[in-house]
Design an enzyme around this catalytic site. Structure first.
Site, short mmCIF file in Angstrom:
data_model
loop_
_atom_site.label_atom_id
_atom_site.label_comp_id
_atom_site.label_asym_id
_atom_site.label_seq_id
_atom_site.Cartn_x
_atom_site.Cartn_y
_atom_site.Cartn_z
N GLY A 124 34.51 39.37 44.25
CA GLY A 124 33.88 39.50 45.56
C GLY A 124 34.13 38.35 46.51
N LEU A 125 34.61 37.23 45.98
CA LEU A 125 34.80 36.06 46.86
C LEU A 125 36.28 35.73 47.05
CD1 LEU A 125 31.93 33.91 45.37
CD2 LEU A 125 31.90 35.16 47.52
N SER A 126 37.10 36.63 46.54
CA SER A 126 38.54 36.48 46.61
C SER A 126 39.08 35.25 45.91
CB SER A 126 39.03 36.48 48.06
OG SER A 126 40.40 36.69 48.00
N SER A 127 38.75 35.17 44.64
CA SER A 127 39.29 34.08 43.84
C SER A 127 40.78 34.30 43.62
CB SER A 127 38.57 33.99 42.50
OG SER A 127 38.59 35.23 41.88
N SER A 128 41.25 35.55 43.68
CA SER A 128 42.68 35.78 43.45
C SER A 128 43.51 35.15 44.57
CB SER A 128 42.98 37.27 43.30
OG SER A 128 42.46 37.99 44.38
N ALA A 129 43.10 35.36 45.82
CA ALA A 129 43.85 34.72 46.92
C ALA A 129 43.68 33.21 46.83
CB ALA A 129 43.34 35.23 48.27
N ALA A 130 42.48 32.75 46.44
CA ALA A 130 42.24 31.31 46.38
C ALA A 130 43.12 30.63 45.32
CB ALA A 130 40.77 31.02 46.11
N ASP A 172 41.50 38.11 53.14
CA ASP A 172 41.17 37.02 52.21
C ASP A 172 42.01 35.78 52.50
OD1 ASP A 172 39.76 39.07 51.13
OD2 ASP A 172 41.10 39.37 49.42
C1 GLA Z 1 39.45 42.71 49.04
C2 GLA Z 1 40.84 42.74 49.64
C3 GLA Z 1 40.81 42.48 51.16
C4 GLA Z 1 39.79 43.38 51.86
C5 GLA Z 1 38.46 43.34 51.12
C6 GLA Z 1 37.47 44.34 51.66
O1 GLA Z 1 38.93 41.42 49.10
O2 GLA Z 1 41.67 41.81 49.01
O3 GLA Z 1 42.10 42.64 51.71
O4 GLA Z 1 40.27 44.68 51.99
O5 GLA Z 1 38.60 43.59 49.73
O6 GLA Z 1 37.14 44.07 52.97
#
Ligand code: GLA
Length: 401
Positions: A124-130, A172
C-alpha cells in the site's frame, strides 16, 4: 528513521569490514486522492512520507551487484551487465529489472554491494517503487551517472511494466522522486505536468496515519492488471461508439475519452465497465477539488473527498479486501480523522488517513479495538504508524554520514 539507518550501516560494516560509500533513501508514498487512475492518464494527488527504504552501499569494481535485505532472506547476486531476461519472482526482481533497463542506455562499469531495509510492513505504500529507486540511486552514484527526475521515474515504471509485469502508471515513482516536504504533489499523468502545492499557513496541523491490515501483498498476483484492462476496454468501447479514432489497445486510456462522449454513451456500457469509468471520471474531479481544498487549507473538505474516493474504490473500482473495507468503515466512524481510504492499490496492505494530532491516542485505541473485534486472528499482525510528509529520494555520501 535513524535506527533503521543504523541497522543498514552496521550490517554493512560487519559484512564488508569498511564504511559504506553512502546511504541512499527513498520514501514511501501515499495517494490521498486519485486512486487507480494514473494508468488511465488521470490526475492524482500524492505525498512522500518520512518512512521508506534505506540502502547502505559501496562500489564493487568487478561489476557484481550483491545486496542483502534485512527484511527478506537470501542475498541477491548478479552481474550488472548480465542480468537474466526472466524475472525470478522475489523482491530482488526490482533490482534486476532496473539494472537491466539502465544498462541498455548507460555504460554500467561498476557493481554495487549493499544492505537494504524497509521501515514499514509491505503493501500500500509502494515499497516496490521505493526499493527500485533507492537501488537505482546507489547504482547511478557509483557509476557517475546523473539521472534527471523524469528518467528515475521512467526507469522505475518500466521495471514494473516490462520486467515485473505490473501495468501500473507513474503515481508511485513520481511521488517518491518529486515530492517535497509540506507540499501536495498535483500530477497530470497524461501530460506529465505537475505542481507542488505548499500547505498554506492557515492549514490546521495534521499527521498521516497508516493502519496496516496485517495482510502483506504483492500486486503481481492481484486483480490490478485486470482492472487496467477493464478501463482500456471501456475506453475502446466509448470511442468506437462515438466514431472516434483510436490507437492500439495498449496505447488506449480513459483520459482520451472526451467527457461528453462518456456522458452520452455511458448507459450503453456493460455494467462492470460503467462502474470503472464512473470511478475514473469522479476520481479526476475529486483530485481537482482536493487540490483546491488543499490550497485553501480546508482539511475538512479534503478529508471528505478522501472518504468519497474510498467509497468509490469499494463500490465502483471494486478493489478492496474485507479487512481493508472494514478498516475504511472504522475510520469513517472515528473522531479526529479528517479522511481516509485504502492506500495505494488496496488489494491488501494498509489504509491511510489524515488525522488531527490532538486525537492521536484516541484514534489509535478506537481503530485498533474495533478492527481487533472484527479480526481477532490478526492480533499481532495489525499495526499502525504515524508520519509526516517528506522530500523525495536522496543520498548522503561518505564524509557526511
Ligand atoms: C499501485 C500502482 C500505482 C497506482 C496505485 C493506485 O500503487 O503501482 O500506479 O495505480 O496502485 O492508485
Amino acid at each position: 528513521m535513524l535506527s533503521i539507518l543504523n541497522n543498514c550501516y552496521e550490517k554493512f560494516v560487519e559484512t564488508y569490514q569498511r564504511e559504506p560509500d553512502g546511504i541512499a533513501f527513498c520514501p514511501y508514498r501515499i495517494s490521498p486522492l486519485g486512486a487507480h487512475i494514473d494508468h488511465q492518464g488521470g490526475i492524482v494527488n500524492g505525498m512522500a512520507i518520512d518512512k521508506g527504504i534505506h540502502m547502505a552501499y559501496g562500489r564493487k569494481n568487478n561489476g557484481v551487484v550483491e545486496v542483502q535485505s534485512l527484511n527478506f532472506p537470501n542475498r541477491v547476486q548478479f552481474h550488472v551487465r548480465d542480468v537474466q531476461d526472466e524475472k525470478v519472482g522475489d523482491w530482488a526482481d526490482y533490482l534486476r529489472g532496473v539494472a537491466k533497463l539502465l544498462s541498455e542506455d548507460y555504460p554500467l562499469k561498476y557493481g554495487v554491494c549493499g544492505v537494504i531495509e524497509g521501515s514499514l510492513p509491505i503493501g500500500g505504500l509502494s515499497s516496490s517503487a521505493a526499493v527500485t529507486i533507492c537501488f537505482m540511486q546507489a547504482l547511478c552514484i557509483v557509476n557517475n551517472i546523473e539521472l534527471e527526475a523524469d528518467e528515475f521515474i521512467k526507469y522505475a515504471k518500466r521495471t514494473e511494466n516490462e520486467y515485473v509485469g505490473v501495468n501500473c502508471g507513474i503515481l508511485d515513482q513520481s511521488c517518491e522522486v518529486l515530492c517535497e516536504k509540506d507540499s501536495l504533489l498535483y500530477l497530470d499523468c497524461e501530460s506529465g505536468e505537475y505542481e507542488q502545492i505548499r500547505q498554506p499557513d492557515n492549514m490546521p496541523d495534521y499527521e498521516i496515519a497508516i493502519f496496516f491490515s496485517g495482510l502483506e501483498r504483492s500486486l503481481a498476483n492481484s486483480k490490478y492488471n485486470l482492472r487496467v484492462d477493464e478501463c482500456k476496454a471501456s475506453a475502446y468501447y466509448l470511442m468506437a461508439q462515438a466514431g472516434l479514432e483510436y490507437d492500439k489497445l495498449s496505447n488506449t486510456r480513459l483520459r482520451q475519452v472526451p467527457k461528453d462522449v462518456y456522458i452520452k454513451y455511458r448507459d450503453q456500457l456493460p455494467e462492470v465497465f460503467c462502474k470503472r469509468t464512473d470511478h475514473f471520471f469522479s476520481e479526476i474531479r475529486r483530485a481537482r477539488d482536493g487540490a483546491k481544498a488543499w490550497r485553501e487549507g480546508d482539511l475538512v473538505k479534503y478529508g471528505k473527498l478522501m472518504f468519497e474516493s474510498g467509497l468509490s474504490s469499494i463500490k465502483l473500482y471494486e478493489c478492496g479486501c474485507p479487512e481493508l473495507i472494514s478498516l475504511y468503515w472504522i475510520m469513517r466512524e472515528t473522531p479526529g480523522i479528517y479522511g481516509g481510504r485504502f492506500s495505494g492499490a488496496g488489494f491488501k496492505g494498509c489504509c491511510m488517513a489524515l488525522i488531527d494530532p490532538q486525537y492521536k491516542d484516541e484514534i489509535e485505541r478506537t481503530v485498533r479495538d474495533a478492527y481487533m473485534k472484527e479480526y481477532p486472528m490478526l492480533e499481532g499482525k495489525y499495526s499502525s504508524y504515524y508520519c509526516h510528509s517528506a522530500d523525495g529520494v536522496m543520498a548522503i555520501q561518505k564524509g557526511r554520514l
